[in-house]
Design an enzyme around this catalytic site. Structure first.
Site, PDB file in Angstrom:
ATOM      1  CG  HIS A  96      38.713  35.544  45.779  1.00 48.95           C
ATOM      2  ND1 HIS A  96      38.010  35.245  44.972  1.00 48.95           N
ATOM      3  CD2 HIS A  96      40.062  36.320  44.511  1.00 48.95           C
ATOM      4  CE1 HIS A  96      37.659  35.388  43.388  1.00 48.95           C
ATOM      5  NE2 HIS A  96      39.199  36.009  43.497  1.00 48.95           N
ATOM      6  CE  LYS A 114      24.615  57.994  37.851  1.00 51.71           C
ATOM      7  NZ  LYS A 114      23.511  57.192  35.958  1.00 51.71           N
ATOM      8  NE  ARG A 172      37.456  40.910  42.823  1.00 55.56           N
ATOM      9  CZ  ARG A 172      38.398  40.523  42.320  1.00 55.56           C
ATOM     10  NH1 ARG A 172      38.786  40.804  41.062  1.00 55.56           N
ATOM     11  NH2 ARG A 172      38.257  39.153  42.002  1.00 55.56           N
ATOM     12  NE  ARG A 214      42.913  36.727  35.746  1.00 56.85           N
ATOM     13  CZ  ARG A 214      44.522  36.007  35.027  1.00 56.85           C
ATOM     14  NH1 ARG A 214      44.511  34.962  34.893  1.00 56.85           N
ATOM     15  NH2 ARG A 214      45.289  36.963  33.811  1.00 56.85           N
ATOM     16  CB  THR A 215      37.343  36.959  38.573  1.00 65.75           C
ATOM     17  OG1 THR A 215      38.367  37.166  39.347  1.00 65.75           O
ATOM     18  CG2 THR A 215      36.096  36.168  40.345  1.00 65.75           C
TER      19      THR A 215
END
Lengths: 430, 320
Positions: free
Chosen positions: B136, B86, B108, B58-59
């Protein structure tokens, strides 16, 4: 060998608790005479053997317990050569090395390798410690007897806590029979698992996993019970919280053979220095609250905590340039140990002789060394320093291969002007 | 201009007037969207890269939509799948992306402080879309806008935040924002899920949900962050639901017109009863999602203005 004269000095005598003007005569690597005045016939010392200390402080060289030299395994972080130079530049004349290398120093063979490397490359004295359990895994004790014969001065698993008390009690009992010194890391492994900072308001603000300061007291209490049970000679590597101090005081009052140390970082910094996730301030154990710091400084001044050390832990840039939780813990400290300790002197919290009891005399005594004293017969391991000279630390100038110091850019006072090991000057090579 | 920040890393560094400026602009975008005017061109010619080192639906969708509605070129990268595997470090990833000259970077990351670290290494505007348990900020801003629209104001409200506060960056950002705007904050959680020293932030702390909800204007529920827990914070989900799940009975202790919020995704039957979540008279959960797009549009709009101003000033060689 010709005698050497150190004159026009302020002699710091940690045993006699005094700072007095005076002179020293050194012969064959040892102090032979401590004089109140320079001898009249100074001319009998050739100019190269006549050192004018310029009225600065001359003290017994620092004995630093718990230095990580990353040999074997990670020589790119720190070698015996670089560690020796860093020590000489910082007035440290004996480094007591940790066994938490890769592989761990847990067999006489590895210990011999380390001793040989140290002998070949280090310009200061090196005394190695060995692991208490194989691979520092906490399951089987190492060959404590062989390791002692090979020169291990103490036994420790570093920051790995032996969580199985049955294994630990056996290792302590065995060490006791040999009179070996065991150094414990007092952090309850369950509570401190995964922690990056000390639990509290700051940890909550930054959203970092924290460990309760109680984890230290819990582990100390456990170890004190085992000391009582086994009678082992024991040293707690770092006591950093106020809550652990009464337990330590009780154990000492009860006559147990216990001493304690603290790193200079926990005496001069607190948890707020982490600020915006500065990973150079990530240490093991984590930095504490200001209340804890003040209590621990007082405990050092009172002599309850015996030893100040650097907990020199070199880390390369790659292991520090990560998000705080993922970054490696530890800081280098050999070169900043003395100027940082002098902050306690300049703040009026400790005297110079008191400081050198914690830096030189007490660690020497704990390890059964003759050094750390300003007296005839003691080894001529000396540091000459100007306690007031100010400077701003630039980490690029450090001699350590790793430059992860929390004091980068810090204003400090106290510059080393000379370091001698067994009467031989070592800081000029550095 | 009363919004001066170059990055949106958290609520902590923002001034109340910056928050108000941002909410006013978001309000405008929300109204425009409701009138069917969804497309703008304030970010035309700018590149927005979404870097999500942690799963998000959703974000990420909300940021992507916000960027597209403002005319930016939007690229989303699921970072878990690529460079991390990697062995590339966060800083190298940041430098690589920075070399592609993005204008807005939405990040994020599962570790607290990682977005701060990244922002020091790039020369574009960075938006924190959630870092570990730290902050947030856009979630707190969208919650604030939702509250302001529902209650008509964003001060002197009694706001209960309930649930897994210890592991929640949403809770931290909301505590900061609602505190700055002078609200009364009541935190409700089992003691194992309450961060230490949180009372020092000016919050009232409750472990009894009914006492905590008494007289609340806003009830903000948090998700139980099962993925951040390693072992034994609560005895079981059913006991948690019994004591801390929001149902009609417990909600009865709040004010009769109290609104119910949840940042999503919801665990129905764990922290919130399904009928409460779906009650259109109480639940504003869908409004939160709607405001999310508007708030992110406003945040990127304001940061892009500051970015353009800084670049213009740099080109002219003057100080901003």
């Amino acid at each position: 060998m010709t005698k050497t004269l150190f004159h026009n000095a302020r002699l710091i005598d940690p045993e006699g608790d005094s700072v007095t003007p005076g002179a020293l005569i050194v012969d064959d690597g040892r102090i032979t005479q401590v004089l109140a005045h320079a001898p009249a016939n100074m001319d009998r010392f050739p100019p190269t053997h006549r050192i004018d200390c310029g009225g600065l402080c001359l003290a017994p060289g620092i004995v630093d317990i718990g230095v990580k030299v990353s040999e074997p395994g990670e020589r790119h972080k720190e070698s015996f050569r670089s560690a020796g130079r860093a020590a000489a530049a910082g007035g440290v004349t004996t480094i007591v090395t940790r066994p938490d290398t890769t592989p761990a120093i847990d067999t006489p063979e590895v210990l011999e390798f380390v001793a040989r490397r140290a002998q070949a490359d280090s310009i200061v004295r090196v005394l190695p410690m060995a692991a208490l359990t194989k691979g520092r895994a906490g399951r089987e004790m190492t060959e404590i007897g062989f390791l002692r014969d090979a020169g291990a001065v103490a036994f420790t698993d570093g920051d790995h806590v032996v969580s199985d008390t049955r294994v630990l009690s056996r290792a302590l009992t065995y060490a006791r029979s040999l009179g070996a010194l065991v150094i414990g890391h007092v952090q309850d492994p369950g509570l401190s698992h995964g922690a990056a900072v000390t639990a509290g308001k700051f940890a909550s603000l930054r959203g970092l996993p924290g460990v309760s300061p109680m984890a230290e007291r819990m582990a100390l209490d456990r170890d004190i019970a085992l000391i009582e049970m086994t009678g082992v000679r024991y040293h707690a590597d770092q006591i950093t919280t106020a809550r652990a101090l009464p337990a330590l005081a009780r154990a000492k009052a009860n006559g147990h053979d216990i001493t304690a140390g603290v790193s200079i970082h926990h005496l001069t910094l607190n948890e707020l220095d982490v600020a915006d996730y500065r990973s150079f301030f990530k240490l093991t154990p984590p930095l504490r609250s200001e209340d804890d710091r003040i209590a621990v400084v007082q405990a050092v001044a009172d002599g309850l905590i015996d030893i100040i050390c650097s907990m020199h832990t070199p880390q390369d840039e790659e292991s520090k340039r990560l998000p705080f939780e993922a970054a490696a813990a530890g800081a280098v400290g050999l070169e900043t140990l003395l100027p940082a300790s002098l902050r306690l002197y300049h703040a009026g919290q400790m005297t110079l002789p008191g400081l050198f009891r914690a830096l030189s005399l007490n660690p020497s005594r704990r390890l059964g060394l003759a050094s750390g004293r300003m007296a005839a017969g003691a080894p001529a391991d000396l540091v000459l320093f100007d306690p007031d000279a100010p400077f701003v630390l630039n980490r690029a100038t450090l001699r350590s291969k790793s430059r992860n110091t929390p004091f980068d850019g810090a204003r400090m006072q106290g510059i080393v002007r000379g370091t001698w090991v067994a009467g031989v000057r070592v800081d000029e090579v550095a | 201009m009363s919004f001066r920040a170059m990055h949106l890393l958290g609520i902590e560094p923002l001034h109340p007037t910056e928050i108000t400026t941002l909410l006013d602009l978001a309000d405008h975008y929300a109204d425009q969207a409701r009138r069917g005017h969804t497309h703008h061109d304030v970010l035309a010619g700018l590149t927005q890269i979404n870097m999500f080192f942690e799963n998000s639906t959703r974000t990420q969708a909300s940021f992507e939509l916000a960027g597209k509605r403002l005319g930016a070129d939007v690229m989303s990268m699921a970072m878990q799948a690529t460079s991390i595997k990697k062995g590339e470090t966060l800083i190298d990833t940041a430098l690589t992306l920075n070399a592609m000259r993005p204008d807005l970077l939405v990040v994020r990351h599962p570790q607290s402080g990682a977005v701060d670290l990244l922002s020091q290494k790039v020369n574009c505007a960075v938006l924190n879309a959630g870092d570990g348990r730290h902050e947030h900020p856009t979630q707190a801003l969208l919650d604030a806008l939702t509250i302001r629209r529902a209650k008509g104001r964003l001060h002197r409200l009694s706001i209960a935040i309930c649930g897994d506060i210890a592991h929640s960056r949403v809770a931290r950002s909301n505590i900061m924002l609602l505190g700055k705007m002078e609200n009364r904050i009541r935190l409700i959680a089992p003691p194992t899920l309450m961060p230490t020293g949180i009372a020092d932030f000016g919050c009232e702390v409750f472990d009894d949900m009914r006492a905590g909800l008494a007289g609340a204007d806003v009830v903000m529920m948090l998700r139980l962050q099962k993925e951040r827990m390693d072992g034994g914070f609560i005895p079981s989900e059913r006991e948690y639901y019994h004591r801390y799940g929001l149902d009609a009975e417990k909600l009865g202790y709040a004010k009769p017109d109290a609104i119910v919020m949840h940042p999503g995704p919801m665990n129905r039957g764990v922290e919130i009863d399904g009928t409460i979540a779906d009650d259109i008279n109480r639940s504003v959960i869908q409004t939160q999602v709607e405001m999310g797009v508007a708030v992110r549009m406003a945040a990127m709009d304001l940061l892009a203005r500051n970015l353009r101003a800084a670049r213009g000033a740099a080109a002219l060689g003057v100080m901003v």
